[in-house]
Design an enzyme around this catalytic site. Structure first.
Site, short mmCIF file in Angstrom:
data_model
loop_
_atom_site.label_atom_id
_atom_site.label_comp_id
_atom_site.label_asym_id
_atom_site.label_seq_id
_atom_site.Cartn_x
_atom_site.Cartn_y
_atom_site.Cartn_z
N MET A 48 0.85 -1.20 0.00
CA MET A 48 0.00 0.00 0.00
C MET A 48 0.89 1.25 0.00
O MET A 48 0.43 2.35 0.30
CB MET A 48 -0.94 -0.01 1.21
CG MET A 48 -1.88 -1.21 1.17
SD MET A 48 -3.42 -0.99 2.07
CE MET A 48 -2.83 -0.74 3.73
N GLY A 49 2.16 1.06 -0.34
CA GLY A 49 3.06 2.20 -0.49
C GLY A 49 3.60 2.73 0.84
O GLY A 49 3.55 2.04 1.85
N HIS A 52 9.05 1.43 3.52
CA HIS A 52 10.06 1.49 4.57
C HIS A 52 10.95 0.26 4.40
O HIS A 52 10.70 -0.57 3.50
CB HIS A 52 9.40 1.56 5.96
CG HIS A 52 8.42 0.45 6.21
ND1 HIS A 52 8.80 -0.87 6.33
CD2 HIS A 52 7.07 0.46 6.34
CE1 HIS A 52 7.73 -1.61 6.54
NE2 HIS A 52 6.66 -0.83 6.53
N GLY A 54 11.10 -2.52 5.72
CA GLY A 54 10.38 -3.80 5.68
C GLY A 54 9.93 -4.12 4.25
O GLY A 54 10.05 -5.26 3.79
N HIS A 55 9.43 -3.09 3.55
CA HIS A 55 9.03 -3.30 2.15
C HIS A 55 10.26 -3.60 1.28
O HIS A 55 10.17 -4.39 0.34
CB HIS A 55 8.35 -2.04 1.59
CG HIS A 55 7.04 -1.71 2.22
ND1 HIS A 55 6.84 -0.59 3.00
CD2 HIS A 55 5.85 -2.36 2.20
CE1 HIS A 55 5.59 -0.56 3.41
NE2 HIS A 55 4.96 -1.62 2.95
N GLY A 166 5.11 -9.91 3.95
CA GLY A 166 5.98 -9.74 5.12
C GLY A 166 5.50 -10.56 6.31
O GLY A 166 4.29 -10.70 6.53
N LYS A 168 5.51 -9.80 9.37
CA LYS A 168 4.79 -9.05 10.40
C LYS A 168 3.28 -9.29 10.29
O LYS A 168 2.60 -9.42 11.29
CB LYS A 168 5.08 -7.56 10.30
CG LYS A 168 4.39 -6.77 11.42
CD LYS A 168 4.87 -5.35 11.47
CE LYS A 168 4.29 -4.50 10.39
NZ LYS A 168 2.82 -4.28 10.51
N ASP A 169 2.81 -9.38 9.05
CA ASP A 169 1.37 -9.63 8.83
C ASP A 169 1.16 -11.14 8.71
O ASP A 169 0.74 -11.65 7.67
CB ASP A 169 0.90 -8.90 7.58
CG ASP A 169 1.09 -7.40 7.71
OD1 ASP A 169 0.55 -6.83 8.67
OD2 ASP A 169 1.81 -6.81 6.89
N GLN A 172 -2.19 -12.44 7.53
CA GLN A 172 -2.37 -12.19 6.10
C GLN A 172 -1.63 -13.25 5.28
O GLN A 172 -2.16 -13.78 4.31
CB GLN A 172 -1.84 -10.79 5.78
CG GLN A 172 -1.79 -10.44 4.33
CD GLN A 172 -1.53 -8.96 4.11
OE1 GLN A 172 -2.43 -8.15 4.23
NE2 GLN A 172 -0.30 -8.59 3.79
O1 PAF Z 1 -0.02 -5.80 3.44
C1 PAF Z 1 -0.50 -4.88 2.76
O2 PAF Z 1 0.11 -3.82 2.54
C2 PAF Z 1 -1.88 -5.06 2.14
O3 PAF Z 1 -2.73 -5.75 2.99
C3 PAF Z 1 -1.85 -5.70 0.75
C4 PAF Z 1 -1.31 -7.12 0.80
C5 PAF Z 1 -0.98 -4.86 -0.18
C6 PAF Z 1 -3.26 -5.77 0.16
O4 PAF Z 1 -3.82 -4.51 0.03
#
Ligand code: PAF
Length: 323
Positions: A48-49, A52, A54-55, A166, A168-169, A172
């Site tokens: 989602m932009g 940081h 982590g991304h 990641g 952390k999630d 997810q």
């Molecule tokens: O982890 C995230 O940033 C969001 O949940 C994702 C996977 C991009 C879906 O919108």
């Protein structure tokens, strides 16, 4: 790479470097055709932009797994509930593109809401099943339905071989894995390390919301998890006792400030779960996940540790086998 500050919400849009950007479906397909003509495998890093480190670890992991890395940046309204932070979610597109180009991404997909959902909110959505109603799902109804729906749509548009998320999630990750497997989407789901600030706070775009006093207190969340993990390593195997340890440690963090008024945590949950099924377990075993969510002021933080992990950077394992 130019050193950057991750703290400021004021990230200027200073140009995209050499990274091609597709803002529409048509542009995306044209760029993907161009990439595919050259052959090779494709990894997707959905975000989602407001990138940081982590991304950036997701991008690094993706670059190690596939020939081409596509980054998507889309703040997905479907996964935000009423009153949540959709409108104030931090955004920094120019800077994100610049950073991603230095970490192996070859294409960024940056659709608008209209481009992503041209017919409005989709009527057909992905049901996350029972795993979507526990942990964060118990407090954010509809959140994982929104996540899985947009991830499925991204998979359909980009058709990657692998997608990287990641640790952390963790919830997810487990749900996206289950979706990809159960719906035979043919996308391998890979996990990149959880990246922490030097004081232990898990990196998150939402850390930008923390006030200075909240930022001081925020690392106590990880310290509480570490304390419980230490107790587990010392032989405490009852999940309830480990969860209480987290609760107590967070409760103490305000008291430890020596009487000064400090921000205090409002715990949503601390739970030991099987990382594959997300079901709570009574008896903790190595490889189980201790996951936590708590509010500091108006900021919701999540974190987790893999209990008893030897590897300082454990990936999320599959379901823990019964002995
Ligand atoms: O982890 C995230 O940033 C969001 O949940 C994702 C996977 C991009 C879906 O919108």
């Amino acid at each position: 790479m130019t050193p950057v500050s991750w703290d400021s919400r004021e990230r200027g849009a200073s140009g995209a470097g050499s990274l091609p950007v597709a803002a529409s479906r048509g542009q995306l397909q044209a760029e993907l055709d161009r990439l595919r003509r050259g052959g090779g495998t494709l990894a997707l890093v959905p975000t989602m932009g407001y990138l940081h480190p982590g991304h950036l670890a997701l991008l690094d992991r993706a670059a190690s797994m596939a020939d081409h890395v596509v980054l998507s940046i889309f703040v997905n309204p479907l996964q935000f509930g009423p009153g949540e932070d959709l409108d104030r979610y931090p955004r920094s597109l120019g800077r994100d593109l610049e950073l991603a180009s230095t970490r192996g991404a070859v294409l960024a997909f940056t659709p608008s809401v209209q481009e992503m959902y041209p017919e409005g909110p989709p009527r057909v959505r992905v049901d996350p099943g029972p795993g979507g109603n526990v942990l964060c799902g118990a407090f954010r109804p509809g959140h994982f339905e929104g996540v899985l729906t947009v991830v499925a749509r991204l998979f359909g548009l980009v058709r990657p071989d692998v997608a990287v998320f990641g640790r952390k999630d963790a919830q997810q990750v487990a749900l996206v894995r289950e979706m990809s497997r159960d719906l035979e989407l043919g996308v391998e789901i890979d996990v990149a390390p959880l990246v922490r600030e030097p004081d232990g706070l898990a990196m998150s775009s939402r850390n930008a919301y923390l006030s200075a006093p909240e930022r001081e207190v925020a690392p106590h969340l990880f310290q509480a998890l570490e304390a419980a993990d230490l107790a587990f390593r010392d032989g405490e195997g009852r999940s309830a006792a480990l969860e209480t340890r987290v609760r107590d440690r967070l409760g103490r963090s305000a008291a430890e400030a020596g009487g000064e008024p400090v921000p205090s945590f409002r715990l949503e949950y601390a739970q030991v779960v099987d990382p594959g099924t997300l079901a709570r377990v009574d008896d903790a075993r190595p490889g189980h996940l201790l996951a936590v969510a708590a509010w500091l002021g108006t900021t919701r933080l999540i974190d987790n540790v893999v209990l008893g992990a030897d590897d300082p950077d454990p990936r999320i394992p599959g379901p823990v086998q019964e002995p």
